[in-house]
Design a protein around this motif. Sequence first.
Motif: not given
Length: 229
Positions: A205-209, A213-215
């Motif tokens: 899983e790729l961390p949000a940080h 930008e938002p996907v």
Amino acid sequence: MPQMNGVEFCEAVRELPCKKILFTGAADEKIAVNAFNRGLIDRYIKKSDDDALDTLELEIHALQKAFFAEQSETLRDVLLLHDYHFLDDPALAAVVQELIRQHGFVEHYIFPNPSGILFFDRDGNARLMIIETAKSLQAQYEIARDSDAPASLLEALQERRVIPFFCAAGGDGMYTAAIGANWFRYCAAPRLCQGATNYFWALFELPAHYLEEPVHPYARFLREHAAAA
């Protein structure tokens, strides 16, 4: 079309960077062959064929792959000189295609550090395929060793039982002293792909940080497009 036929249209857009399929019920074989020889079309499909729609779908996918390969050829050659040899390996390409099929990924990108491929599904969820070799796993081991990593991690890296993605503190995915005894939270069991060399890979899983930008989910785009139609 009222003002031009399909061949004339293909000639009008011949300078555009795209692949072209002549899908027609009017043109005969001679016209199609002539258009192909002139470089106006890439495929010819007769509407009257029983499997015309199935053939059209297959050819669209095939030409999409061909177009991407042609457009990215120079970049691929440059990347092959560095740490992205897996981009030119058919064995690993087959693994990527199977992952796309299994997980329903709709986009994928080269990921720089650690080396791998970043996938997105239609809901905008990001998964990172980290791809290691014996050489790069040795580098992981040496960095962990020099950072006084726990003996259990060093042993697991030496025996190639784990692929790490030390992402909690950002950075380049390598071990840092802050990870400490919690190293197992950032590791996965490797899968082996035997190609030009042995590749060890795992999905994370790729961390949000890691995303600037938002996907925007592709599924939402489809819903909005359907509502506007």
